[in-house]
Design an enzyme around this catalytic site. Structure first.
Site, PDB file in Angstrom:
ATOM      1  N   HIS A  67       0.821  -1.222   0.000  1.00 41.47           N
ATOM      2  CA  HIS A  67       0.000   0.000   0.000  1.00 41.47           C
ATOM      3  C   HIS A  67       0.852   1.268   0.000  1.00 41.47           C
ATOM      4  CE1 HIS A  67      -3.056   2.948   0.925  1.00 41.47           C
ATOM      5  NE2 HIS A  67      -2.535   3.168   2.122  1.00 41.47           N
ATOM      6  N   HIS A  91       3.731   6.766   5.739  1.00 45.45           N
ATOM      7  CA  HIS A  91       2.554   7.481   6.238  1.00 45.45           C
ATOM      8  C   HIS A  91       1.719   6.689   7.243  1.00 45.45           C
ATOM      9  CE1 HIS A  91       0.367   5.303   2.976  1.00 45.45           C
ATOM     10  NE2 HIS A  91      -0.687   5.462   3.753  1.00 45.45           N
ATOM     11  N   GLU A  95       0.742   5.147  12.960  1.00 47.72           N
ATOM     12  CA  GLU A  95      -0.557   4.595  13.371  1.00 47.72           C
ATOM     13  C   GLU A  95      -0.471   3.111  13.692  1.00 47.72           C
ATOM     14  OE1 GLU A  95      -3.813   5.314  10.710  1.00 47.72           O
ATOM     15  OE2 GLU A  95      -2.988   7.236  10.105  1.00 47.72           O
ATOM     16  N   ASP A  96       0.250   2.369  12.837  1.00 52.54           N
ATOM     17  CA  ASP A  96       0.185   0.907  12.894  1.00 52.54           C
ATOM     18  C   ASP A  96       1.347   0.254  13.623  1.00 52.54           C
ATOM     19  OD1 ASP A  96      -2.050   1.309  11.353  1.00 52.54           O
ATOM     20  OD2 ASP A  96      -1.087   0.811   9.458  1.00 52.54           O
ATOM     21  N   ASP A 158      -3.363   8.314  -1.123  1.00 51.86           N
ATOM     22  CA  ASP A 158      -3.700   7.238  -0.185  1.00 51.86           C
ATOM     23  C   ASP A 158      -5.165   6.812  -0.364  1.00 51.86           C
ATOM     24  OD1 ASP A 158      -3.593   5.568   2.207  1.00 51.86           O
ATOM     25  OD2 ASP A 158      -4.607   7.204   3.245  1.00 51.86           O
ATOM     26  N   ASP A 278     -25.854  14.236 -24.614  1.00 49.09           N
ATOM     27  CA  ASP A 278     -24.470  14.713 -24.726  1.00 49.09           C
ATOM     28  C   ASP A 278     -23.515  13.825 -23.922  1.00 49.09           C
ATOM     29  OD1 ASP A 278     -25.745  15.614 -22.460  1.00 49.09           O
ATOM     30  OD2 ASP A 278     -24.537  17.425 -22.290  1.00 49.09           O
TER      31      ASP A 278
END
Length: 733
Positions: A67, A91, A95-96, A158, A278
């Site tokens: 990712h 990034h 967090e992880d 992301d 259109d």
């Protein structure tokens, strides 16, 4: 340490780390524009991220590192620098994993660490709801974006990769993420001019939010494509043949409208697919601006233009920097065809928006103008943040600005302002300057005096009339459209309410101290400091405001202050209680002192006050039914009296007049009320039994004596049977 603040020792990947095929492709792409030392830093960030995410997998089963690499690959298409690419690869590590911002700053520099921090969610803070968490994360991200635009570019990349790989999520989660993308991220991409990204986010969101509708519409498009292919080819060949005859060198591109755009048109105009004609359009890319207008003439000589379907976005570009000529033509067999005409530089900006800053450097003037517009928008976000009451309110204001179309209006000096569709002169006033908005009292549109709630149209010239002592009107909130106007009006109202509640709370506390033989001026610094410390309050002003807004009871605060005062003196003196004085009011204090609508008290009426939490003091007439019902709430009712001054304010009061059914009786009653120098706010009629009619008036009077004079004048009318003031229960007395 290098210029970015990174450690001089590069990160050494373990022997077990290997370059994935995806990263090898990314390296090949980056080698086209990065310096070797920058490429080394990006590779080090890859190894660091791969080690941090080791053992972690996506829902699809792929290693998680796939990712961040995909996100870096997307921003590499915009030629973003090594700092941004490093942040893209890292990034999710804060967090992880247990990696801290300080560690990232030490290894990869302070700038990359700040970018990663701006991208990290606030997962460790507990929120009351998912909506509140989303709002706070969004607020943090936009404020980080205001200081560094690369934050939002990485975040959009992301989100794009997450949307591309949404298939493995539960259907309910896919719908929620798709809806969030449509509401927030796609409009931001549009606002930044990232047109390709904007369209892809819309398409993916549509596909995941409404999968059945998407499948049906995609099938219909495939069928229509075959039927119309011959006509489209014929039009394209005709355009390519005509332009050189006019001396125009151009590239002609055919394009098919996106599914989401077709779907929105069907919904908004209530059309079936067969009625959306259109579906196809053409893009003509020319050498310079004069060639744009020359190409327009050439096309109009070939096919008739549709009236009202021409836009000159060269002269007046969109807020995101987009420039183009748009025209709709009637092609062969009556098929409408949309054509966009622009230069090569305009095409770069139309597709890449602010990312053009990194991709294309040849047209510095155009890019500088776009950067200035983007910077102005980011500054407006900071203003919204300071004026908004919280993250949820901030998100609401930003959504209003992101979702709206545009209307272009002019100041008296010819300056162009871009506002959302449906904007009013109040929105324009706040767009010029906050002080202009706050002092606005009237407006002229195209030289004519017009109401402030008038809806502005393209090309209107707007002049704002201000007054030195004017203030925002709360009623403006019902019709303003821009987030800035809404936020500033609310901010002013909160500040105004704060000042009024402080003054009211001070008077109420002074009254509550009287039974203890004290006044506010006699309370020592020691007593105040002890009270503030024990209650966790920072200032006396906060205490006064809480009392004025009904969040604290003045009798409790007075008792605590009295006890603290006695402790300081070392002896609890027995003080003879003094009678509690009534709070004096004028009725014109403002939003913290409200006259109850159930009984409409006016000066001269016996009154009583009720402290309502968060709303301040509500004043009722003594005989109001609401007073009788609420007497059981101890400590919430306080004595109030009218201040004996000449009050210039007019007060609303309801009266009911019972009359005989006779021609012209309404006119006679209204005339009698007006002759008593009373304003009539409203009037209504209701049938009564027999030969009588009831007339209900809301009139404005100065006080009880003024009302009595008006009622005497009405009683003299022969047709009037009875007149009385309407009580809170609806009966007349």
């Amino acid at each position: 340490m290098d210029a970015d603040g990174a450690s001089a020792q590069p990160y050494r990947p373990p022997v077990s780390s290997v370059l994935t095929l995806d990263f090898e492709r990314l390296k090949s792409k980056l080698g086209g524009y990065l310096k070797p030392e920058d490429l080394g830093r990006v590779e080090a960030a890859y190894h660091f991220s791969a080690d941090a995410h080791l053992g972690q997998f996506r829902v699809s089963g792929e290693p998680y590192i796939s990712h961040p690499v995909a996100v870096a690959d997307i921003i590499a298409d915009w030629h973003l620098d090594a700092q941004a690419l490093t942040a893209a690869l890292l990034h999710d590590v804060m967090e992880d994993t247990h990696i801290s911002k300080a560690e990232i700053a030490e290894r990869f520099g302070k700038v990359s660490a700040e970018l990663v921090d701006g991208l990290s969610k606030l997962d460790k803070i507990e929120f009351r709801s998912h909506q509140e968490a989303q709002a706070e994360n969004f607020r943090k991200m936009l404020l980080a974006m205001a200081s560094d635009l690369r934050v939002i570019l990485i975040k959009l990349a992301d989100r794009l990769h997450n949307m591309r790989t949404l298939d493995h999520m539960r259907p309910d989660k896919r719908r929620r993420i798709a809806n969030e993308t449509l509401e927030i991220y796609a409009p931001i991409a549009n606002r930044l001019g990232l047109n390709n990204l904007f369209r892809e986010l819309q398409e993916l969101s549509f596909q995941n939010k409404y999968p059945l509708r998407y499948a049906v519409l995609a099938k219909a498009i495939r069928s229509a494509r075959g039927n119309r292919r011959e006509v489209v080819s014929k039009i394209r060949d005709a355009i390519e043949a005509r332009l050189p005859q006019w001396g125009i060198q151009a590239e002609v591109q055919g394009r098919e409208k996106h599914l989401y755009g077709i779907y929105r048109k069907m919904v908004e105009k209530n059309l079936s697919f067969s009625q959306v004609l259109d579906i196809y359009g053409f893009r003509v890319i020319v050498r310079d601006v004069p060639s744009c207008y020359l190409a327009l003439g050439a096309l109009h000589s070939m096919y008739k233009p549709v009236p009202g379907k021409f836009k000159d976005l060269l002269a007046i570009p969109k807020a995101n920097g987009y420039q183009s000529l748009h025209t709709t033509l009637i092609g062969p067999f009556g098929m409408p065809v949309e054509v966009q005409i622009r230069t090569r530089e305009m095409h770069h900006i139309a597709e890449s928006g602010v990312a053009s800053h990194w991709l294309y450097k040849e047209d510095e003037k155009t890019l500088t103008d776009l950067e200035q517009k983007t910077h102005s928008w980011l500054q407006s976000l900071l203003e919204l943040q300071s004026a908004s009451g919280g993250a949820t309110e901030f998100l609401e204001h930003v959504k209003v600005d992101l979702f709206s179309g545009e209307v272009f209006v002019f100041s008296p000096h010819g300056k162009i302002f871009s506002l959302p569709k449906g904007s009013t002169p109040v929105d324009f006033a706040y767009a010029v300057h906050t002080d202009i908005g706050n002092r606005c009292v009237a407006c002229r549109i195209n030289g004519d005096l017009m109401p402030l709630r008038s809806e502005l149209k393209n090309g209107d010239q707007v002049e704002i009339i201000t007054a030195a002592h004017a203030n925002p009107n709360p009623a403006w909130l019902s019709y303003v459209r821009t987030g800035k106007a809404r936020a500033q009006i609310r901010h002013f109202m909160k500040s105004d309410q704060q000042d009024e509640s402080v003054a009211l709370g001070e008077r109420m506390l002074n009254q509550a101290l009287r039974p203890h033989g004290l006044t506010l001026g006699q309370i020592s610094t020691f007593a105040w400091d002890r009270f503030l410390r024990d209650r966790g309050v920072r200032t006396k002003k906060e205490v006064f405001a809480d009392i004025g807004l009904g969040k604290r009871l003045p009798v409790i605060v007075a008792r605590r202050l009295s006890q603290a005062q006695d402790m300081e003196s070392g002896r609890p003196d027995v003080v003879k209680p003094k009678p509690v004085g009534a709070i004096m009011i004028r009725g014109s204090e403002g939003i913290t002192v409200q006259l109850a609508r159930c009984c409409h008290p006016i000066p001269g009426d016996p009154i009583i006050g009720c402290i309502r939490k968060g709303q301040g003091l509500e004043v009722h007439a003594h005989d109001c039914p609401a007073v009788t019902k609420g007497r059981g709430a101890r400590g919430r009712w306080v004595d109030v009296e009218w201040e004996a001054i000449a009050n210039e304010r007019l007060f609303d009061v309801a009266i009911r007049v019972l009359t005989n059914n006779a021609r012209g009786v309404l006119a006679k009653v209204a005339s009698a009320i007006s002759e008593s120098d009373c304003n009539i706010q409203s009037v209504s009629m209701e049938g009564e039994q027999g030969a009588y009619t009831a007339l209900n008036f809301t009139v404005q009077v100065r006080d009880r004596m003024h009302l009595a004079k008006a009622m005497r004048g009405v009683r003299r009318i022969p047709e009037v049977v009875r007149i009385g003031r309407v009580k809170g229960d609806g009966r007349a007395s």
